[in-house]
Design a protein around this motif. Sequence first.
Motif, PDB file in Angstrom:
ATOM      1  N   GLN A   1     -64.614 -35.557  10.001  1.00 37.12           N
ATOM      2  CA  GLN A   1     -65.789 -35.376   9.150  1.00 37.12           C
ATOM      3  C   GLN A   1     -65.745 -34.089   8.320  1.00 37.12           C
ATOM      4  O   GLN A   1     -66.728 -33.751   7.677  1.00 37.12           O
ATOM      5  N   CYS A   2     -64.615 -33.373   8.379  1.00 34.45           N
ATOM      6  CA  CYS A   2     -64.452 -32.228   7.485  1.00 34.45           C
ATOM      7  C   CYS A   2     -62.968 -32.009   7.249  1.00 34.45           C
ATOM      8  O   CYS A   2     -62.124 -32.467   8.027  1.00 34.45           O
ATOM      9  N   GLY A   3     -62.650 -31.328   6.171  1.00 34.02           N
ATOM     10  CA  GLY A   3     -61.262 -31.099   5.799  1.00 34.02           C
ATOM     11  C   GLY A   3     -60.491 -30.295   6.832  1.00 34.02           C
ATOM     12  O   GLY A   3     -59.307 -30.531   7.062  1.00 34.02           O
ATOM     13  N   PHE A   4     -61.158 -29.337   7.467  1.00 32.85           N
ATOM     14  CA  PHE A   4     -60.486 -28.503   8.459  1.00 32.85           C
ATOM     15  C   PHE A   4     -60.110 -29.324   9.691  1.00 32.85           C
ATOM     16  O   PHE A   4     -59.021 -29.165  10.244  1.00 32.85           O
ATOM     17  N   SER A   5     -61.020 -30.208  10.103  1.00 32.02           N
ATOM     18  CA  SER A   5     -60.718 -31.080  11.242  1.00 32.02           C
ATOM     19  C   SER A   5     -59.596 -32.051  10.882  1.00 32.02           C
ATOM     20  O   SER A   5     -58.707 -32.312  11.688  1.00 32.02           O
ATOM     21  N   ALA A   6     -59.623 -32.569   9.652  1.00 36.91           N
ATOM     22  CA  ALA A   6     -58.561 -33.475   9.192  1.00 36.91           C
ATOM     23  C   ALA A   6     -57.214 -32.749   9.200  1.00 36.91           C
ATOM     24  O   ALA A   6     -56.198 -33.313   9.613  1.00 36.91           O
ATOM     25  N   ASN A   7     -57.204 -31.503   8.776  1.00 36.71           N
ATOM     26  CA  ASN A   7     -55.986 -30.699   8.772  1.00 36.71           C
ATOM     27  C   ASN A   7     -55.459 -30.512  10.196  1.00 36.71           C
ATOM     28  O   ASN A   7     -54.262 -30.671  10.452  1.00 36.71           O
ATOM     29  N   ALA A   8     -56.347 -30.199  11.130  1.00 40.82           N
ATOM     30  CA  ALA A   8     -55.956 -29.987  12.526  1.00 40.82           C
ATOM     31  C   ALA A   8     -55.330 -31.251  13.111  1.00 40.82           C
ATOM     32  O   ALA A   8     -54.280 -31.203  13.754  1.00 40.82           O
ATOM     33  N   VAL A   9     -55.955 -32.391  12.867  1.00 42.90           N
ATOM     34  CA  VAL A   9     -55.433 -33.678  13.356  1.00 42.90           C
ATOM     35  C   VAL A   9     -54.078 -33.962  12.716  1.00 42.90           C
ATOM     36  O   VAL A   9     -53.135 -34.391  13.384  1.00 42.90           O
ATOM     37  N   GLY A  10     -53.969 -33.700  11.407  1.00 45.88           N
ATOM     38  CA  GLY A  10     -52.719 -33.921  10.690  1.00 45.88           C
ATOM     39  C   GLY A  10     -51.570 -33.102  11.265  1.00 45.88           C
ATOM     40  O   GLY A  10     -50.450 -33.604  11.410  1.00 45.88           O
ATOM     41  N   ILE A  11     -51.842 -31.860  11.608  1.00 47.75           N
ATOM     42  CA  ILE A  11     -50.807 -30.989  12.196  1.00 47.75           C
ATOM     43  C   ILE A  11     -50.364 -31.537  13.548  1.00 47.75           C
ATOM     44  O   ILE A  11     -49.166 -31.636  13.823  1.00 47.75           O
ATOM     45  N   LEU A  12     -51.329 -31.903  14.400  1.00 52.41           N
ATOM     46  CA  LEU A  12     -50.972 -32.431  15.726  1.00 52.41           C
ATOM     47  C   LEU A  12     -50.177 -33.730  15.585  1.00 52.41           C
ATOM     48  O   LEU A  12     -49.206 -33.951  16.312  1.00 52.41           O
ATOM     49  N   ASN A  13     -50.559 -34.566  14.629  1.00 50.26           N
ATOM     50  CA  ASN A  13     -49.814 -35.812  14.376  1.00 50.26           C
ATOM     51  C   ASN A  13     -48.398 -35.508  13.891  1.00 50.26           C
ATOM     52  O   ASN A  13     -47.437 -36.140  14.330  1.00 50.26           O
ATOM     53  N   ALA A  14     -48.282 -34.544  12.993  1.00 50.90           N
ATOM     54  CA  ALA A  14     -46.966 -34.178  12.451  1.00 50.90           C
ATOM     55  C   ALA A  14     -46.043 -33.652  13.547  1.00 50.90           C
ATOM     56  O   ALA A  14     -44.829 -33.832  13.484  1.00 50.90           O
ATOM     57  N   LEU A  15     -46.625 -33.023  14.550  1.00 46.06           N
ATOM     58  CA  LEU A  15     -45.847 -32.496  15.670  1.00 46.06           C
ATOM     59  C   LEU A  15     -45.581 -33.564  16.734  1.00 46.06           C
ATOM     60  O   LEU A  15     -44.923 -33.297  17.733  1.00 46.06           O
ATOM     61  N   GLY A  16     -46.135 -34.766  16.522  1.00 48.01           N
ATOM     62  CA  GLY A  16     -45.895 -35.864  17.446  1.00 48.01           C
ATOM     63  C   GLY A  16     -46.663 -35.764  18.750  1.00 48.01           C
ATOM     64  O   GLY A  16     -46.256 -36.339  19.762  1.00 48.01           O
ATOM     65  N   VAL A  17     -47.778 -35.016  18.736  1.00 45.34           N
ATOM     66  CA  VAL A  17     -48.592 -34.890  19.945  1.00 45.34           C
ATOM     67  C   VAL A  17     -49.306 -36.216  20.178  1.00 45.34           C
ATOM     68  O   VAL A  17     -50.080 -36.665  19.331  1.00 45.34           O
ATOM     69  N   LYS A  18     -49.009 -36.847  21.302  1.00 44.87           N
ATOM     70  CA  LYS A  18     -49.567 -38.177  21.579  1.00 44.87           C
ATOM     71  C   LYS A  18     -50.915 -38.099  22.294  1.00 44.87           C
ATOM     72  O   LYS A  18     -51.815 -38.874  22.016  1.00 44.87           O
ATOM     73  N   GLU A  19     -51.024 -37.177  23.233  1.00 42.30           N
ATOM     74  CA  GLU A  19     -52.249 -37.124  24.022  1.00 42.30           C
ATOM     75  C   GLU A  19     -53.056 -35.890  23.670  1.00 42.30           C
ATOM     76  O   GLU A  19     -52.707 -34.778  24.059  1.00 42.30           O
ATOM     77  N   VAL A  20     -54.098 -36.122  22.908  1.00 43.06           N
ATOM     78  CA  VAL A  20     -55.025 -35.060  22.548  1.00 43.06           C
ATOM     79  C   VAL A  20     -56.408 -35.505  22.990  1.00 43.06           C
ATOM     80  O   VAL A  20     -56.864 -36.588  22.615  1.00 43.06           O
ATOM     81  N   PHE A  21     -57.054 -34.683  23.785  1.00 45.77           N
ATOM     82  CA  PHE A  21     -58.434 -34.947  24.172  1.00 45.77           C
ATOM     83  C   PHE A  21     -59.299 -34.340  23.085  1.00 45.77           C
ATOM     84  O   PHE A  21     -59.260 -33.134  22.859  1.00 45.77           O
ATOM     85  N   THR A  22     -60.013 -35.194  22.345  1.00 42.46           N
ATOM     86  CA  THR A  22     -60.851 -34.680  21.259  1.00 42.46           C
ATOM     87  C   THR A  22     -62.321 -34.780  21.633  1.00 42.46           C
ATOM     88  O   THR A  22     -62.738 -35.692  22.347  1.00 42.46           O
ATOM     89  N   VAL A  23     -63.080 -33.817  21.139  1.00 39.68           N
ATOM     90  CA  VAL A  23     -64.515 -33.791  21.350  1.00 39.68           C
ATOM     91  C   VAL A  23     -65.167 -33.693  19.982  1.00 39.68           C
ATOM     92  O   VAL A  23     -64.902 -32.745  19.231  1.00 39.68           O
ATOM     93  N   ASP A  24     -65.987 -34.684  19.642  1.00 35.45           N
ATOM     94  CA  ASP A  24     -66.715 -34.695  18.369  1.00 35.45           C
ATOM     95  C   ASP A  24     -67.980 -33.861  18.536  1.00 35.45           C
ATOM     96  O   ASP A  24     -68.947 -34.306  19.148  1.00 35.45           O
ATOM     97  N   VAL A  25     -67.967 -32.655  17.996  1.00 32.62           N
ATOM     98  CA  VAL A  25     -69.108 -31.757  18.169  1.00 32.62           C
ATOM     99  C   VAL A  25     -70.349 -32.242  17.428  1.00 32.62           C
ATOM    100  O   VAL A  25     -71.462 -31.814  17.737  1.00 32.62           O
ATOM    101  N   LEU A  26     -70.168 -33.140  16.459  1.00 31.46           N
ATOM    102  CA  LEU A  26     -71.329 -33.675  15.732  1.00 31.46           C
ATOM    103  C   LEU A  26     -72.151 -34.606  16.621  1.00 31.46           C
ATOM    104  O   LEU A  26     -73.334 -34.816  16.380  1.00 31.46           O
ATOM    105  N   GLN A  27     -71.508 -35.157  17.662  1.00 28.95           N
ATOM    106  CA  GLN A  27     -72.204 -36.051  18.587  1.00 28.95           C
ATOM    107  C   GLN A  27     -72.903 -35.297  19.713  1.00 28.95           C
ATOM    108  O   GLN A  27     -73.666 -35.880  20.467  1.00 28.95           O
ATOM    109  N   ASP A  28     -72.608 -34.003  19.845  1.00 27.51           N
ATOM    110  CA  ASP A  28     -73.133 -33.243  20.968  1.00 27.51           C
ATOM    111  C   ASP A  28     -73.476 -31.816  20.525  1.00 27.51           C
ATOM    112  O   ASP A  28     -72.631 -30.917  20.591  1.00 27.51           O
ATOM    113  N   PRO A  29     -74.729 -31.606  20.076  1.00 23.92           N
ATOM    114  CA  PRO A  29     -75.132 -30.280  19.577  1.00 23.92           C
ATOM    115  C   PRO A  29     -74.963 -29.164  20.614  1.00 23.92           C
ATOM    116  O   PRO A  29     -74.666 -28.032  20.244  1.00 23.92           O
ATOM    117  N   GLU A  30     -75.124 -29.489  21.890  1.00 21.72           N
ATOM    118  CA  GLU A  30     -74.962 -28.453  22.919  1.00 21.72           C
ATOM    119  C   GLU A  30     -73.517 -27.975  22.969  1.00 21.72           C
ATOM    120  O   GLU A  30     -73.246 -26.782  23.086  1.00 21.72           O
TER     121      GLU A  30
END
Length: 104
Positions: free
Chosen positions: A30-59
């Motif tokens: 949902q933002c360019g910085f997050s897209a960049n972070a995902v792109g880097i991890l994908n480029a490095l071939g990281v298969k298992e990433v636990f992601t947390v969508d902070v937009l779904q959880d304000p706390e």
Amino acid sequence: MNTDIQQRIREQVSTHPVVLYMKGNPQFPQCGFSANAVGILNALGVKEVFTVDVLQDPEIRNGIKEFAKWPTIPQLYIKGEFVGGSDIMTEMYQSGELKQLLGG
């Protein structure tokens, strides 16, 4: 500071080798910085990433900033250690340091 949230974050970063707190999810960042972070991890071939969508959880969104003493999202954690946000990830990717940190 909400200790329940801090404990939840601590559990997330300590039980998963790679954790990315981001806006949105890897399929729909949902933002360019997050897209960049995902792109880097994908480029490095990281298969298992636990992601947390902070937009779904304000706390978590507020708590993660306190947890790392870092004001922005995304935030990357590897083996329980805070690595940095999008800019730091980009620098570390370009230098090869991020690949080493991920065991590549």
